[in-house]
Design a protein around this motif. Structure first.
Motif, mmCIF file in Angstrom:
data_model
loop_
_atom_site.group_PDB
_atom_site.id
_atom_site.type_symbol
_atom_site.label_atom_id
_atom_site.label_comp_id
_atom_site.label_asym_id
_atom_site.label_seq_id
_atom_site.Cartn_x
_atom_site.Cartn_y
_atom_site.Cartn_z
ATOM 1 N N ARG A 72 0.846 -1.186 0.000
ATOM 2 C CA ARG A 72 0.000 0.000 0.000
ATOM 3 C C ARG A 72 0.881 1.235 0.000
ATOM 4 O O ARG A 72 1.998 1.227 0.522
ATOM 5 C CB ARG A 72 -0.924 0.014 1.225
ATOM 6 N N LEU A 73 0.340 2.319 -0.572
ATOM 7 C CA LEU A 73 1.008 3.611 -0.540
ATOM 8 C C LEU A 73 0.182 4.579 0.283
ATOM 9 O O LEU A 73 -1.026 4.706 0.080
ATOM 10 C CB LEU A 73 1.170 4.169 -1.961
ATOM 11 N N GLN A 74 0.821 5.243 1.210
ATOM 12 C CA GLN A 74 0.196 6.334 1.951
ATOM 13 C C GLN A 74 0.751 7.632 1.381
ATOM 14 O O GLN A 74 1.952 7.896 1.458
ATOM 15 C CB GLN A 74 0.496 6.215 3.447
ATOM 16 N N THR B 226 4.717 6.968 1.982
ATOM 17 C CA THR B 226 5.133 5.799 2.736
ATOM 18 C C THR B 226 4.723 4.572 1.944
ATOM 19 O O THR B 226 3.536 4.370 1.663
ATOM 20 C CB THR B 226 4.485 5.746 4.128
ATOM 21 N N ALA B 227 5.692 3.765 1.564
ATOM 22 C CA ALA B 227 5.426 2.514 0.863
ATOM 23 C C ALA B 227 5.442 1.387 1.881
ATOM 24 O O ALA B 227 6.502 1.006 2.391
ATOM 25 C CB ALA B 227 6.465 2.268 -0.223
ATOM 26 N N GLU B 228 4.245 0.865 2.201
ATOM 27 C CA GLU B 228 4.139 -0.255 3.130
ATOM 28 C C GLU B 228 4.374 -1.545 2.365
ATOM 29 O O GLU B 228 3.765 -1.774 1.311
ATOM 30 C CB GLU B 228 2.768 -0.250 3.788
ATOM 31 N N THR B 229 5.257 -2.402 2.907
ATOM 32 C CA THR B 229 5.706 -3.561 2.146
ATOM 33 C C THR B 229 5.582 -4.852 2.939
ATOM 34 O O THR B 229 5.429 -4.842 4.168
ATOM 35 C CB THR B 229 7.179 -3.397 1.720
ATOM 36 N N SER B 230 5.626 -5.960 2.211
ATOM 37 C CA SER B 230 5.748 -7.300 2.786
ATOM 38 C C SER B 230 7.089 -7.888 2.371
ATOM 39 O O SER B 230 7.647 -7.529 1.332
ATOM 40 C CB SER B 230 4.625 -8.205 2.281
ATOM 41 N N GLY B 231 7.567 -8.832 3.161
ATOM 42 C CA GLY B 231 8.819 -9.489 2.829
ATOM 43 C C GLY B 231 9.966 -8.988 3.672
ATOM 44 O O GLY B 231 9.748 -8.446 4.770
ATOM 45 N N PRO B 232 11.173 -9.097 3.180
ATOM 46 C CA PRO B 232 12.351 -8.704 3.967
ATOM 47 C C PRO B 232 12.306 -7.232 4.342
ATOM 48 O O PRO B 232 11.842 -6.391 3.577
ATOM 49 C CB PRO B 232 13.526 -8.999 3.015
ATOM 50 N N ASP C 119 9.860 -5.106 -7.178
ATOM 51 C CA ASP C 119 8.433 -4.803 -7.374
ATOM 52 C C ASP C 119 8.324 -3.386 -7.916
ATOM 53 O O ASP C 119 9.189 -2.526 -7.650
ATOM 54 C CB ASP C 119 7.653 -4.923 -6.063
ATOM 55 N N GLN C 120 7.261 -3.163 -8.686
ATOM 56 C CA GLN C 120 7.021 -1.838 -9.253
ATOM 57 C C GLN C 120 5.513 -1.629 -9.371
ATOM 58 O O GLN C 120 4.793 -2.509 -9.840
ATOM 59 C CB GLN C 120 7.674 -1.713 -10.624
ATOM 60 N N VAL C 121 5.046 -0.450 -8.927
ATOM 61 C CA VAL C 121 3.623 -0.131 -9.015
ATOM 62 C C VAL C 121 3.464 1.277 -9.558
ATOM 63 O O VAL C 121 4.371 2.111 -9.457
ATOM 64 C CB VAL C 121 2.921 -0.241 -7.645
ATOM 65 N N GLY C 122 2.300 1.524 -10.123
ATOM 66 C CA GLY C 122 1.935 2.867 -10.545
ATOM 67 C C GLY C 122 0.942 3.468 -9.578
ATOM 68 O O GLY C 122 0.198 2.768 -8.889
ATOM 69 N N SER C 123 0.902 4.799 -9.506
ATOM 70 C CA SER C 123 -0.043 5.483 -8.648
ATOM 71 C C SER C 123 -0.210 6.915 -9.141
ATOM 72 O O SER C 123 0.262 7.272 -10.228
ATOM 73 C CB SER C 123 0.427 5.454 -7.187
ATOM 74 N N TYR C 124 -0.879 7.728 -8.353
ATOM 75 C CA TYR C 124 -1.049 9.139 -8.682
ATOM 76 C C TYR C 124 -1.349 9.900 -7.397
ATOM 77 O O TYR C 124 -1.743 9.327 -6.378
ATOM 78 C CB TYR C 124 -2.180 9.347 -9.693
ATOM 79 N N ALA C 125 -1.203 11.213 -7.448
ATOM 80 C CA ALA C 125 -1.529 12.054 -6.289
ATOM 81 C C ALA C 125 -1.741 13.482 -6.754
ATOM 82 O O ALA C 125 -1.184 13.908 -7.777
ATOM 83 C CB ALA C 125 -0.415 12.007 -5.242
ATOM 84 N N GLY C 126 -2.535 14.207 -6.010
ATOM 85 C CA GLY C 126 -2.737 15.627 -6.252
ATOM 86 C C GLY C 126 -2.099 16.435 -5.137
ATOM 87 O O GLY C 126 -2.060 16.005 -3.980
ATOM 88 N N MET C 127 -1.638 17.602 -5.478
ATOM 89 C CA MET C 127 -1.038 18.503 -4.497
ATOM 90 C C MET C 127 -2.085 19.546 -4.106
ATOM 91 O O MET C 127 -2.512 20.376 -4.912
ATOM 92 C CB MET C 127 0.200 19.173 -5.083
ATOM 93 N N ARG C 128 -2.525 19.489 -2.879
ATOM 94 C CA ARG C 128 -3.504 20.448 -2.356
ATOM 95 C C ARG C 128 -3.423 20.462 -0.844
ATOM 96 O O ARG C 128 -2.935 19.527 -0.216
ATOM 97 C CB ARG C 128 -4.913 20.104 -2.847
#
Length: 826
Positions: free
Chosen positions: A229-231, A244-250, A309-318
């Motif tokens: 998950r990304l916060q 914050t990139a929440e991860t599983s594994g090592p 691992d690689q993921v895409g996301s997006y965010a707005g600045m406000r």
């Protein structure tokens, strides 16, 4: 090669987010074929739904991967009994179309069961071997258990939040994998959070419930080390995006986050996973309803130099906050500027899918209509939507007030309180990266609320969990089951039907109208029950539009004079028995002139910026102890000061009074008419009289009022509901502290002060009540009358008693002047 995320999600056909096909289990010949049910109303999208295309879109827009499989489609289904063992290896007798709730026509079942089984098989693609397999459940209402290949792998409680299950160790090496889900939904038999759902809709403000799986079910392969998950939290003043990139594994792996404006990289940060990183974005383009700009993000998880691992996301600045306007009143602000939050109440129910929109285009439609109508905000009312709904709010540019789904309306008992709070914080946690959400609303009108102090604590807890947004502790704190204002949160929220509310901000909290309006229109052949109601029904579209424009004009007055900085109109569409939408429930018929709606809405947003009070200059008024009109009522209807003599109506008579003669009224159609509008009710005024009641029960009795188009502009009265004297506007009363005695003369004076925004009530020369009332003044052109009122277009509240020595002033009398008038006996 990664493409910009916004374009990828709209096209739904890129390498980043492919459209997955549902893989339905084979149907045994003995099993009845699935068929679409028959909803009382269909939407334009009903017939677009089939077992091969049940919500095929990628369901998680803020964390995307290219490889996934959609498990929506036909599942086997059967009712379940308490304590029954899972039907492992056994074909179930019916079919259901997932993810539509079983009560819906789109599910193919169109019935309710408290407990149920779902079953299907799936295969794991060959190229996923060696990876972990994660099952995702968007939402199951309400309690769920999951088995894979006969092994129980999960339990979950909560009907509005998603959950994930790592099923890797339960998989067979090859071949079909069996998936079974048990769901229990007791709806309003318990105190589980249900929002507006009831097992059976009540033709009023509650609707048909939705049970079982009602959001997309899907699966994806993951490496041992993966991003879960990304916060994402914008920090606009510092031109950074907190990630914050929440991860599983090592533990201890690195994360690299890159922000893109189109194809151009505009910022990058690298650091440790599971820690907050600050991604710099210089001179950021801000997100707002007028310019909903979103940055695309690429996030890479790195282990010793190798991307795992690689993921895409997006965010707005406000930024979201509170700010004082030029008039000194605290208001809601976006990006450091005051912006009025103009919203509808959006229930999110559908006649064909109930809790679940039939298609993604349908889900988007309601939000697009908000933009078409000129709104900049949506109050998502005691429901939580799928992630794609918030994506479209982000993309289209709509601020969202996100409610927590309420329990039943009475106070929830202790065993359910912790569960409610747990689900509230889970809702915040799962949605706090969506740009569009600007306000959290834990309670609505006190539904389920058990203690005012607890409500305040809960508001504080939500604020601590997410300091980047505003918290509305209890929308409608003045209404219904509310335990009163806890004083916590960032907003004071009153509801007023028909409204609007005229709440004033404090030094620490802005003021909003969380619900108002509710004007209705019947549209034959487009009503769920064939009939319905609203707070005020109108005969045709033109009248409905006119009443909306009038009501919204009052919203602008309240914004300017009182300082409300948000309003929520009820509502976007009709829902079942509620006929107060801009659209019919089936979304087929617009009910107002949308051009007029948009015009007044734009005027509100432009004019409610805190730059001017909007309070008219009342002027000094006419001096003198007797006012501009004085009616001794001493055996004649003579106006002893002005030129408007009165006439007695309905058989009213003169009789011995407080000072010579007075008028006797029997409470049944008798009153005194001045024949004209004697007071300018948009400015200061005072009305005063000696009154004696024959009875003091639960009936309203009005002494002096002035007719408006629908309601009196004011009421100097006895409030039967409170059994007190009152100076009133509709829904607002300055009340005396004690009940009057029948047969006793009282001197009652009501004062309207527009500058202070107050109603004042005096009894026997003493100030006994002051009530804030800012923006309900209107230029009433109806007659000033003695001994009755007007409400809902009807003559009401006739006085059963006597009235004498009536004075009218075009100014607000002072305390000393009222006392002098009382002591004079006039």
């Amino acid at each position: 090669m990664f493409k910009p995320l916004a374009a990828a999600l709209v096209l739904l056909s890129t390498t980043l987010v492919p459209t997955a096909q549902a893989t339905a289990p084979a149907r045994p010949a003995a099993q009845p074929a699935w068929h679409l049910g028959t909803p009382p109303l269909t939407t334009p999208w009903t017939n677009d739904v089939s077992p091969t295309n049940a919500l095929p879109e990628y369901p998680r827009p803020q964390l995307t991967r290219p490889d996934w499989r959609n498990l929506n489609g036909l599942w086997e289904w059967a009712p379940a009994a308490v304590g029954e063992q899972p039907p492992i290896g056994r074909t179930l007798n019916e079919q259901v179309l997932v993810p539509y709730p079983i009560e819906s026509a789109l599910s193919g079942l169109q019935k309710h069961q408290d407990r149920m089984w779902y079953r299907r098989t799936f295969t794991v693609p060959d190229n996923w071997k060696g990876k972990r397999l994660l099952l995702h459940f968007g939402a199951v209402d309400y309690d769920a258990k999951v088995w894979v290949n006969g092994r129980q792998v999960a339990t979950h409680r909560g009907g509005y939040d998603g959950f994930d299950v790592d099923v890797t160790t339960a998989l067979h090496a090859k071949g079909p994998q069996e998936l079974i889900v048990w769901a229990e939904d007791l709806t309003d038999e318990t105190y589980q959070p249900i929002g507006k759902q009831r097992e059976v809709g009540d033709h009023g403000i509650f609707y048909q419930g939705s049970s079982g799986i009602w959001r997309t079910v899907w699966m994806e392969p993951l490496n041992v080390a993966s991003i879960d998950r990304l916060q994402l939290t914008p920090d606009l003043p510092n031109q950074t995006l907190k990630v914050t990139a929440e991860t599983s594994g090592p533990a201890g792996l690195d994360v690299e986050v890159t922000a893109y404006d189109g194809r151009k990289a505009v910022g990058q940060v690298r650091g440790k996973a599971d820690t907050e990183l600050r991604l710099p974005i210089r001179n950021p383009k801000t997100w707002s309803p007028d310019h909903p700009f979103l940055y695309d993000l690429k996030v890479r998880l790195i282990d010793r130099g190798k991307m795992v691992d690689q993921v895409g996301s997006y965010a707005g600045m406000r930024s979201v906050g509170l700010q004082k306007g030029a008039d000194g009143k605290l208001r809601m602000a976006l990006n450091g500027k005051i912006l009025f939050n103009l919203s509808t109440l959006d229930q999110g129910f559908w006649p064909d899918g109930l809790n679940t929109a039939p298609t993604d285009a349908a889900l988007r439609f309601d939000l697009e209509q908000h933009k078409r109508l000129g709104f900049n905000t949506v109050r998502k009312h005691i429901k939580v939507e799928p992630d794609r709904w918030y994506y479209w709010a982000d993309k289209l540019g709509l601020m969202v007030w996100q409610d927590m789904p309420a329990t039943k309306t009475d106070a929830m008992p202790d065993p359910w309180r912790a569960q409610f709070e747990s689900e509230l914080h889970q809702m915040v946690d799962q949605h706090k990266s969506f740009t569009s959400i600007t306000v959290w609303v834990p309670f609505n009108e006190g539904w389920g609320e058990w203690d005012r102090a607890a409500t305040g604590r809960i508001a504080d807890d939500v604020k601590a969990q997410d300091p980047s947004r505003l918290v509305n502790a209890h929308s409608g704190v003045n209404c219904c089951n509310s335990h009163g204002d806890s004083g916590r949160g960032d907003l004071i929220d009153n509801h007023a039907y028909l409204g609007p509310a005229t709440t004033a901000p404090t030094e620490t909290r802005a003021a909003v109208d969380g619900e108002h309006g509710g004007f209705g229109l019947k549209v034959p052949d487009h009503m769920w029950f064939g009939d319905g109601s609203a707070y005020e029904m109108e005969p045709d579209s033109a009248t409905l539009t006119r009443r909306y424009v009038e009501n919204q004009t009052d919203v602008l007055k309240s914004a300017k004079q009182c300082g409300i900085s948000g309003s929520v109109y009820t509502q976007m569409t009709d829902v079942e028995g509620e006929l107060n939408g801009f659209y019919t429930y089936d979304r087929r018929v617009p009910k107002m002139d949308f051009a007029q709606v948009r015009t007044i809405n734009q005027q509100i947003i432009a004019g409610a910026d805190g730059t001017g009070s909007g309070i008219p200059n009342p002027g000094p008024g006419t001096p003198g102890a007797d006012g501009i009109h004085f009616y001794p009522l001493d055996g004649t209807g003579e106006d002893a000061v002005g030129n408007n003599d009165v006439t007695l109506q309905g058989g009213a008579t003169f009789a011995p009074g407080k000072n010579g003669q007075a008028v006797a009224l029997n409470g049944d159609g008798q009153y005194v008419d001045t024949g004209a509008a004697l007071l300018d009710t948009s400015k200061n005024y005072t009305a005063s009289a000696w009154v004696k009641l024959n009875k003091a029960d639960g009936a309203f009795q009005t002494f002096v009022s002035q007719d408006g188009d629908r309601d009196s502009a004011f009421f100097l009265q006895y409030s039967g509901q409170d059994q007190r004297f009152a100076m009133s506007f509709p829904g607002i009363r300055a009340l005396s502290p004690t009940k009057p005695n029948p047969g006793q003369w009282y001197h009652v004076t009501g004062v309207r002060d527009v500058v202070k925004g107050e109603l004042k009530l005096y009894v026997d020369g003493e100030l006994v009540a002051t009530k804030s009332a800012c923006a309900l003044d209107s230029s009433s052109t109806g007659n000033t009358v003695i001994g009755r009122a007007k409400f809902g277009g009807n003559q009401v509240d006739f006085l059963d008693g006597m009235i004498d020595q009536v004075h009218l002033y075009d100014r607000a009398l002072t305390d000393a002047e009222v006392r002098t008038l009382y002591e004079s006996g006039r």
